[in-house]
Scaffold this motif. Structure first.
Motif, PDB file in Angstrom:
ATOM      1  N   LYS A 170       0.802  -1.218   0.000  1.00 38.64           N
ATOM      2  CA  LYS A 170       0.000   0.000   0.000  1.00 38.64           C
ATOM      3  C   LYS A 170       0.836   1.269   0.000  1.00 38.64           C
ATOM      4  CE  LYS A 170      -4.141  -1.879   2.225  1.00 38.64           C
ATOM      5  NZ  LYS A 170      -3.731  -3.286   2.398  1.00 38.64           N
TER       6      LYS A 170
ATOM      7  N   ARG B 297      -9.456   3.879   4.178  1.00 33.31           N
ATOM      8  CA  ARG B 297      -8.567   3.017   4.958  1.00 33.31           C
ATOM      9  C   ARG B 297      -8.558   3.430   6.423  1.00 33.31           C
ATOM     10  NH1 ARG B 297      -2.654   3.319   2.808  1.00 33.31           N
ATOM     11  NH2 ARG B 297      -3.761   2.802   0.887  1.00 33.31           N
TER      12      ARG B 297
ATOM     13  N   SER C 133     -11.474  13.709   5.778  1.00 30.51           N
ATOM     14  CA  SER C 133     -10.748  14.578   4.860  1.00 30.51           C
ATOM     15  C   SER C 133      -9.350  14.091   4.495  1.00 30.51           C
ATOM     16  CB  SER C 133     -10.633  15.988   5.457  1.00 30.51           C
ATOM     17  OG  SER C 133      -9.920  15.943   6.693  1.00 30.51           O
ATOM     18  N   THR C 134      -8.832  13.117   5.230  1.00 31.38           N
ATOM     19  CA  THR C 134      -7.462  12.670   4.971  1.00 31.38           C
ATOM     20  C   THR C 134      -7.362  11.920   3.642  1.00 31.38           C
ATOM     21  OG1 THR C 134      -5.537  11.590   6.006  1.00 31.38           O
ATOM     22  CG2 THR C 134      -7.638  10.438   6.141  1.00 31.38           C
ATOM     23  N   HIS C 135      -6.154  11.837   3.099  1.00 31.29           N
ATOM     24  CA  HIS C 135      -5.929  11.265   1.766  1.00 31.29           C
ATOM     25  C   HIS C 135      -6.433   9.825   1.662  1.00 31.29           C
ATOM     26  CE1 HIS C 135      -3.989  10.692  -2.103  1.00 31.29           C
ATOM     27  NE2 HIS C 135      -3.341   9.644  -1.638  1.00 31.29           N
ATOM     28  N   HIS C 136      -6.120   9.005   2.674  1.00 34.12           N
ATOM     29  CA  HIS C 136      -6.544   7.600   2.670  1.00 34.12           C
ATOM     30  C   HIS C 136      -7.762   7.421   3.577  1.00 34.12           C
ATOM     31  CE1 HIS C 136      -3.077   6.341   0.357  1.00 34.12           C
ATOM     32  NE2 HIS C 136      -2.264   6.942   1.211  1.00 34.12           N
ATOM     33  N   SER C 137      -8.792   8.190   3.307  1.00 28.30           N
ATOM     34  CA  SER C 137      -9.959   8.259   4.194  1.00 28.30           C
ATOM     35  C   SER C 137     -10.604   6.897   4.445  1.00 28.30           C
ATOM     36  CB  SER C 137     -10.993   9.220   3.607  1.00 28.30           C
ATOM     37  OG  SER C 137     -12.136   9.274   4.425  1.00 28.30           O
TER      38      SER C 137
ATOM     39  N   GLU D 133      -3.534   5.293   8.744  1.00 27.62           N
ATOM     40  CA  GLU D 133      -3.461   5.330   7.284  1.00 27.62           C
ATOM     41  C   GLU D 133      -2.565   4.228   6.708  1.00 27.62           C
ATOM     42  OE1 GLU D 133      -1.843   8.730   5.323  1.00 27.62           O
ATOM     43  OE2 GLU D 133      -0.006   8.790   6.531  1.00 27.62           O
TER      44      GLU D 133
ATOM     45  N   SER E  10      -2.420   9.241  11.734  1.00 25.14           N
ATOM     46  CA  SER E  10      -1.159   9.023  11.021  1.00 25.14           C
ATOM     47  C   SER E  10      -0.779   7.549  10.972  1.00 25.14           C
ATOM     48  CB  SER E  10      -0.025   9.822  11.680  1.00 25.14           C
ATOM     49  OG  SER E  10       0.392   9.236  12.906  1.00 25.14           O
TER      50      SER E  10
END
Length: 435
Positions: free
Chosen positions: A134, A301, A295-299, A265, A262
């Motif tokens: 990943k 997950r 809102s996080t990039h790998h929401s 993810e 953190s």
């Protein structure tokens, strides 16, 4: 999103605490059959089997298993200068902190002519596994290779899965990190087959077996490491990543939530746990997690990891109880965000790495703290440590006695050998003084 474990006004025993610890439902043993078959294929089929496995499991057939040296050099040349600067700094810091782990030989004189020397010998050859699922982990190249180099290991091999996006070769950022460290023996092979190749060697690749395999991976990698243990050494059976944050009412809920996210993810099975004696903080962190996870990039997950049984908010009566829970958990990463983190530190027994205060996040340890980020998971910090120079060193005892020194203890050796009904042990001593 995260479920709550309320331990306030309770005094659970150590065994009860261990049963309450939230864990992902993973069992390395479930992959044993598949991992064993993949290892057997490589032992029987060599490089051809590795290529077949890459095609079947990674969706690409590499042109060759061993990466050419000029390809590694090209990856270094093409590396983003900003990333190169960061990797160079990480190498410097990890090397500096790791050097403190190397012992000088120690001589103990027990009597005149009676000496025992403690020395630490590096392993001859080790293998590193760098996952490629990943995420891309050049930092793991640094964390594995630098301690081995500091320890004095003379021969290293690195394996990482072939990447479809790069024509079946290892990810170029991984290659660049290897090149920066002077590693030129790199193989495009992944999973259990790669572990088997490192453990047993592959004659038609010129790949010699290694004495130790380090580095994280998925459940099949962990299972393969279990299977080859004894043929070669392993660092640990690494599982999904974990973070435990001990926080009181002084902590900033936005920072606590950011640190939990953190690690979430990394993987859907990643564990994120907050232990606190403050209900208002727990509520505020929960609100922040809802906001950040969306809102996080790998929401997707992150949401799955935080909603899983392995993640929780644990309410305790006080910070002493928080420390007891943390010790029962034995987290890979433990953060202490309290009014006085140093006051709580003496109560902590089990953790892979401990991060003290608001400005020591786990992300710092992942990259540039100077500490190593290859750490025990799944509670293994109760009996094992993170990767370091000591991982690649074997303590040895060198004994040197002269005639008089041996004579002084000979009668006692004879007495003990007879007490154990092993008289030849004593005879081997007295034979030196006959005639």
């Amino acid at each position: 999103m995260m479920h709550t474990i309320d331990l306030r006004d309770q005094t659970p025993t150590r065994a009860e605490l261990a049963a309450l610890v939230p864990r992902a439902a993973t069992d390395v043993a479930t992959a044993t059959g598949i991992a064993g078959d993949l290892i057997a294929e490589v032992r029987a089929g060599g490089a051809g089997a590795l290529l077949d496995q890459a095609e079947r499991l990674d969706g690409v057939r590499p042109a060759r298993v061993r990466v050419a040296s000029d390809e590694i050099r090209a990856a270094v040349s093409a590396l983003d200068p900003v990333v190169r600067e960061a990797l160079d700094e990480a190498i410097v810091r990890v090397r500096a902190a790791t050097t403190a782990q190397v012992h000088e030989p120690v001589l103990t004189t027990l009597a005149r002519g009676a000496e025992v020397i403690q020395r630490w010998q590096p392993m001859s050859r080790v293998g590193f596994y760098v996952p490629g699922g990943k995420a891309v982990y050049p930092s793991s190249v640094v964390m594995n290779v630098v301690p081995a180099q500091v320890a004095g290991v003379g021969s290293v091999a690195l394996a990482s899965p072939p990447q479809k996006a790069f024509g079946g070769s290892v990810h170029p950022t991984i290659l660049a990190a290897a090149g920066l460290l002077g590693v030129d023996e790199v193989y495009a092979m992944g999973g259990a087959g790669a572990i088997g190749a490192l453990a047993y060697g592959v004659a038609d690749l010129g790949l010699d077996p290694v004495d130790l395999i380090t580095g994280p991976g998925n459940v099949f990698v962990a299972s393969a490491k279990r299977l080859v243990r004894g043929v070669t050494g392993i660092d640990s059976e690494a599982g999904p990543t974990e973070i435990v944050v001990i926080a009181d009412s002084s902590a900033d809920p936005a920072i606590v939530a950011a640190d939990l996210v953190s690690q979430a993810e990394h993987d859907e099975l990643a564990a994120a746990v907050l232990v606190t004696d403050s209900v208002p903080l727990a509520d505020a962190v929960r609100d922040e997690l809802d906001r950040l996870a969306a809102s996080t990039h790998h929401s997707a997950r992150v949401v799955e990891a935080l909603s899983g049984q392995q993640s929780a908010i644990v309410l305790v009566s006080d910070l002493t109880a928080a420390a007891a829970f943390a010790n029962a958990y034995g987290a890979e990463h433990l953060e202490i965000q309290t009014v006085d983190p140093d006051a709580l530190l003496p109560l902590i027994e089990n953790a892979g790495a401990i991060f003290l205060g608001r400005f020591s996040p786990v992300s710092l340890g992942d990259y540039l703290a100077g500490s190593n980020h290859v750490l025990p998971t799944g509670g293994q910090s109760r009996f094992s440590s993170g990767l370091g120079a000591y991982t690649f060193l074997r303590p040895q005892q060198v004994i040197r006695y002269d005639r008089d020194a041996l004579h002084d203890v000979s009668a006692k050796i004879v007495a003990l050998s007879r007490a154990e009904d092993l008289p030849a042990h004593g005879d081997a001593v007295t034979a030196r003084f006959n005639g």
